[in-house]
Design an enzyme around this catalytic site. Sequence first.
Site, PDB file in Angstrom:
ATOM      1  N   GLU A   1      -9.534 -10.803  -7.984  1.00 42.88           N
ATOM      2  CA  GLU A   1      -8.548  -9.677  -7.769  1.00 42.88           C
ATOM      3  C   GLU A   1      -7.388  -9.638  -8.415  1.00 42.88           C
ATOM      4  O   GLU A   1      -6.814  -8.751  -9.109  1.00 42.88           O
ATOM      5  CB  GLU A   1      -8.141  -9.505  -6.105  1.00 42.88           C
ATOM      6  CG  GLU A   1      -9.336  -9.153  -5.454  1.00 42.88           C
ATOM      7  CD  GLU A   1      -8.757  -9.300  -3.893  1.00 42.88           C
ATOM      8  OE1 GLU A   1      -7.738  -9.716  -3.498  1.00 42.88           O
ATOM      9  OE2 GLU A   1      -9.719  -9.145  -2.879  1.00 42.88           O
TER      10      GLU A   1
ATOM     11  N   PHE B   1     -15.446   4.086   7.128  1.00 41.51           N
ATOM     12  CA  PHE B   1     -14.027   4.489   6.529  1.00 41.51           C
ATOM     13  C   PHE B   1     -13.844   4.405   5.257  1.00 41.51           C
ATOM     14  O   PHE B   1     -12.668   4.607   4.630  1.00 41.51           O
ATOM     15  CB  PHE B   1     -13.154   3.373   7.470  1.00 41.51           C
ATOM     16  CG  PHE B   1     -13.457   1.945   7.257  1.00 41.51           C
ATOM     17  CD1 PHE B   1     -12.944   1.407   5.894  1.00 41.51           C
ATOM     18  CD2 PHE B   1     -13.851   1.079   7.977  1.00 41.51           C
ATOM     19  CE1 PHE B   1     -12.954   0.224   5.628  1.00 41.51           C
ATOM     20  CE2 PHE B   1     -14.086  -0.155   7.844  1.00 41.51           C
ATOM     21  CZ  PHE B   1     -13.757  -0.636   6.552  1.00 41.51           C
TER      22      PHE B   1
ATOM     23  N   ASN C   1      -2.116   0.257   6.714  1.00 38.46           N
ATOM     24  CA  ASN C   1      -1.387  -0.813   7.212  1.00 38.46           C
ATOM     25  C   ASN C   1      -0.824  -1.725   6.215  1.00 38.46           C
ATOM     26  O   ASN C   1      -0.708  -2.821   6.382  1.00 38.46           O
ATOM     27  CB  ASN C   1      -2.555  -1.718   7.917  1.00 38.46           C
ATOM     28  CG  ASN C   1      -3.688  -2.321   6.979  1.00 38.46           C
ATOM     29  OD1 ASN C   1      -3.498  -1.895   5.575  1.00 38.46           O
ATOM     30  ND2 ASN C   1      -4.761  -2.928   7.209  1.00 38.46           N
TER      31      ASN C   1
ATOM     32  N   TYR D   1     -12.332  -1.882  -3.802  1.00 36.30           N
ATOM     33  CA  TYR D   1     -12.843  -1.979  -2.125  1.00 36.30           C
ATOM     34  C   TYR D   1     -14.364  -1.893  -2.100  1.00 36.30           C
ATOM     35  O   TYR D   1     -14.909  -1.394  -1.081  1.00 36.30           O
ATOM     36  CB  TYR D   1     -12.135  -0.990  -1.327  1.00 36.30           C
ATOM     37  CG  TYR D   1     -10.604  -1.631  -0.772  1.00 36.30           C
ATOM     38  CD1 TYR D   1     -10.647  -2.508  -0.020  1.00 36.30           C
ATOM     39  CD2 TYR D   1      -9.568  -0.674  -0.880  1.00 36.30           C
ATOM     40  CE1 TYR D   1      -9.437  -3.197   0.623  1.00 36.30           C
ATOM     41  CE2 TYR D   1      -8.381  -1.173  -0.437  1.00 36.30           C
ATOM     42  CZ  TYR D   1      -8.249  -2.370   0.324  1.00 36.30           C
ATOM     43  OH  TYR D   1      -7.260  -2.882   0.828  1.00 36.30           O
TER      44      TYR D   1
ATOM     45  N   ARG E   1       2.362  -6.386   9.201  1.00 35.91           N
ATOM     46  CA  ARG E   1       1.656  -5.127   9.731  1.00 35.91           C
ATOM     47  C   ARG E   1       2.213  -4.902  11.387  1.00 35.91           C
ATOM     48  O   ARG E   1       2.387  -3.753  11.446  1.00 35.91           O
ATOM     49  CB  ARG E   1       0.251  -5.678   9.921  1.00 35.91           C
ATOM     50  CG  ARG E   1      -0.589  -5.456   8.360  1.00 35.91           C
ATOM     51  CD  ARG E   1      -1.814  -5.746   8.565  1.00 35.91           C
ATOM     52  NE  ARG E   1      -2.437  -5.560   7.222  1.00 35.91           N
ATOM     53  CZ  ARG E   1      -3.758  -6.109   6.756  1.00 35.91           C
ATOM     54  NH1 ARG E   1      -4.194  -7.153   7.486  1.00 35.91           N
ATOM     55  NH2 ARG E   1      -4.198  -5.701   5.638  1.00 35.91           N
TER      56      ARG E   1
ATOM     57  N   HIS F   1      -2.165  -5.463   1.557  1.00 40.03           N
ATOM     58  CA  HIS F   1      -3.556  -6.254   1.215  1.00 40.03           C
ATOM     59  C   HIS F   1      -3.313  -7.477   1.002  1.00 40.03           C
ATOM     60  O   HIS F   1      -2.305  -7.848   0.150  1.00 40.03           O
ATOM     61  CB  HIS F   1      -4.330  -5.420   0.438  1.00 40.03           C
ATOM     62  CG  HIS F   1      -5.530  -6.525  -0.359  1.00 40.03           C
ATOM     63  ND1 HIS F   1      -6.843  -6.591   0.298  1.00 40.03           N
ATOM     64  CD2 HIS F   1      -5.590  -7.023  -1.356  1.00 40.03           C
ATOM     65  CE1 HIS F   1      -7.480  -7.370  -0.399  1.00 40.03           C
ATOM     66  NE2 HIS F   1      -6.699  -7.864  -1.380  1.00 40.03           N
TER      67      HIS F   1
ATOM     68  N   LYS G   1       0.756  -1.212   0.027  1.00 35.69           N
ATOM     69  CA  LYS G   1      -0.167  -0.046   0.001  1.00 35.69           C
ATOM     70  C   LYS G   1       0.808   1.289  -0.003  1.00 35.69           C
ATOM     71  O   LYS G   1       2.129   1.218   0.311  1.00 35.69           O
ATOM     72  CB  LYS G   1      -0.829  -0.140   1.193  1.00 35.69           C
ATOM     73  CG  LYS G   1      -1.868  -1.155   1.102  1.00 35.69           C
ATOM     74  CD  LYS G   1      -2.889  -1.263   2.243  1.00 35.69           C
ATOM     75  CE  LYS G   1      -3.924  -2.141   2.162  1.00 35.69           C
ATOM     76  NZ  LYS G   1      -4.923  -2.165   3.413  1.00 35.69           N
TER      77      LYS G   1
ATOM     78  N   THR H   1      -5.562  -6.771  10.775  1.00 34.03           N
ATOM     79  CA  THR H   1      -5.833  -5.497  10.201  1.00 34.03           C
ATOM     80  C   THR H   1      -5.244  -4.635  10.965  1.00 34.03           C
ATOM     81  O   THR H   1      -4.658  -3.610  10.247  1.00 34.03           O
ATOM     82  CB  THR H   1      -7.545  -5.315  10.177  1.00 34.03           C
ATOM     83  OG1 THR H   1      -7.786  -6.669   9.300  1.00 34.03           O
ATOM     84  CG2 THR H   1      -7.879  -4.184   9.036  1.00 34.03           C
TER      85      THR H   1
ATOM     86  N   ARG I   1      -2.175 -14.443   4.484  1.00 38.21           N
ATOM     87  CA  ARG I   1      -2.905 -13.622   5.632  1.00 38.21           C
ATOM     88  C   ARG I   1      -2.145 -13.824   6.874  1.00 38.21           C
ATOM     89  O   ARG I   1      -2.103 -13.067   7.591  1.00 38.21           O
ATOM     90  CB  ARG I   1      -4.342 -14.053   5.599  1.00 38.21           C
ATOM     91  CG  ARG I   1      -5.142 -13.866   4.673  1.00 38.21           C
ATOM     92  CD  ARG I   1      -5.693 -12.685   4.335  1.00 38.21           C
ATOM     93  NE  ARG I   1      -6.564 -12.294   5.423  1.00 38.21           N
ATOM     94  CZ  ARG I   1      -7.574 -11.071   5.002  1.00 38.21           C
ATOM     95  NH1 ARG I   1      -7.159 -10.638   4.225  1.00 38.21           N
ATOM     96  NH2 ARG I   1      -8.113 -10.689   6.486  1.00 38.21           N
TER      97      ARG I   1
HETATM   98  P1  ATP Z   1      -7.003  -5.904   3.242  1.00 41.68           P
HETATM   99  O1  ATP Z   1      -8.448  -6.112   2.626  1.00 41.68           O
HETATM  100  O2  ATP Z   1      -6.745  -4.573   2.807  1.00 41.68           O
HETATM  101  O3  ATP Z   1      -6.047  -7.023   2.996  1.00 41.68           O
HETATM  102  P2  ATP Z   1      -8.344  -6.696   5.812  1.00 41.68           P
HETATM  103  O4  ATP Z   1      -8.935  -7.807   5.134  1.00 41.68           O
HETATM  104  O5  ATP Z   1      -7.275  -7.123   6.814  1.00 41.68           O
HETATM  105  O6  ATP Z   1      -7.341  -5.916   4.791  1.00 41.68           O
HETATM  106  P3  ATP Z   1     -10.677  -5.686   5.724  1.00 41.68           P
HETATM  107  O7  ATP Z   1     -11.748  -5.464   6.870  1.00 41.68           O
HETATM  108  O8  ATP Z   1     -11.003  -5.966   4.343  1.00 41.68           O
HETATM  109  O9  ATP Z   1      -9.132  -5.643   6.477  1.00 41.68           O
HETATM  110  O10 ATP Z   1     -10.522  -4.049   5.260  1.00 41.68           O
HETATM  111  C1  ATP Z   1      -9.903  -3.532   4.134  1.00 41.68           C
HETATM  112  C2  ATP Z   1      -9.005  -2.031   4.548  1.00 41.68           C
HETATM  113  O11 ATP Z   1      -9.588  -1.125   5.294  1.00 41.68           O
HETATM  114  C3  ATP Z   1      -7.992  -2.191   5.584  1.00 41.68           C
HETATM  115  O12 ATP Z   1      -6.805  -3.275   5.302  1.00 41.68           O
HETATM  116  C4  ATP Z   1      -7.631  -1.090   6.264  1.00 41.68           C
HETATM  117  O13 ATP Z   1      -6.639  -0.366   5.357  1.00 41.68           O
HETATM  118  C5  ATP Z   1      -9.034  -0.373   5.963  1.00 41.68           C
HETATM  119  N1  ATP Z   1      -9.780  -0.348   7.353  1.00 41.68           N
HETATM  120  C6  ATP Z   1     -10.493  -1.427   7.918  1.00 41.68           C
HETATM  121  N2  ATP Z   1     -11.053  -1.146   8.958  1.00 41.68           N
HETATM  122  C7  ATP Z   1     -10.780   0.048   9.168  1.00 41.68           C
HETATM  123  C8  ATP Z   1     -11.106   0.946  10.329  1.00 41.68           C
HETATM  124  N3  ATP Z   1     -11.624   0.573  11.243  1.00 41.68           N
HETATM  125  N4  ATP Z   1     -10.704   2.194  10.066  1.00 41.68           N
HETATM  126  C9  ATP Z   1      -9.751   2.833   9.050  1.00 41.68           C
HETATM  127  N5  ATP Z   1      -9.588   1.802   8.046  1.00 41.68           N
HETATM  128  C10 ATP Z   1      -9.980   0.489   8.220  1.00 41.68           C
HETATM  129 MG    MG Z   2     -10.009  -7.555   3.231  1.00 44.96          MG
END
Ligand code: ATP
Ligand code: MG
Length: 140
Positions: free
Chosen positions: A128, A59, A114, A51, A104, A117, A11, A93, A87
């Site tokens: 994807e 968010f 973070n 997304y 992370r 992805h 990212k 996350t 993962r």
């Molecule tokens: P990713 O999909 O990026 O691999 P993830 O699967 O761990 O991450 P998701 O729940 O899919 O988490 O959220 C997608 C992305 O949105 C997160 O990686 C983070 O960048 C952002 N995000 C998630 N939760 C929050 C939050 N509470 N506040 C701000 N940003 C968030």
């Molecule tokens: Mg995710």
Amino acid sequence: MATERTFSIIKPDATRRNLTGRVNAMIEAAGLRIVAQKRLHMTRAMAEEFYGVHRERGFFSDLVTFMISGPVVVQVLQGEGAVLKHRDIMGATDPKKAAAGTIRAELAESIEANSVHGSDSAENAATEIAFFFAGIELVG
Ligand code: ATP
Ligand code: MG
């Protein structure tokens, strides 16, 4: 467990801090092979589509703005159980909750910024990967 592929993004917070190599070293140390990789700057429309599952979340708008704040590196990773393995090495996350030694925990700035992805299922990985890569760009 079968050899499979997953999709990864380094990212903008990580590319900004010149951490592409650090992330790639952690991916390769875990036994995953980077079989496709390119650096690009996503448009707002691309980030909103990518997304899209989070469109209703509070968010979402900040997340899209963050994801287009700089270049990203998109990748395809291949290996035994690649989706779950990736993962695992990414960690939770929220970097405050991520296990020590994960990408992370070591590198992320915040729950939003973070650093990485990773696809959360083989089915989403296929979608994807197809979003960013043509078949001839994947070299196993
Ligand atoms: P990713 O999909 O990026 O691999 P993830 O699967 O761990 O991450 P998701 O729940 O899919 O988490 O959220 C997608 C992305 O949105 C997160 O990686 C983070 O960048 C952002 N995000 C998630 N939760 C929050 C939050 N509470 N506040 C701000 N940003 C968030
Ligand atoms: Mg995710």
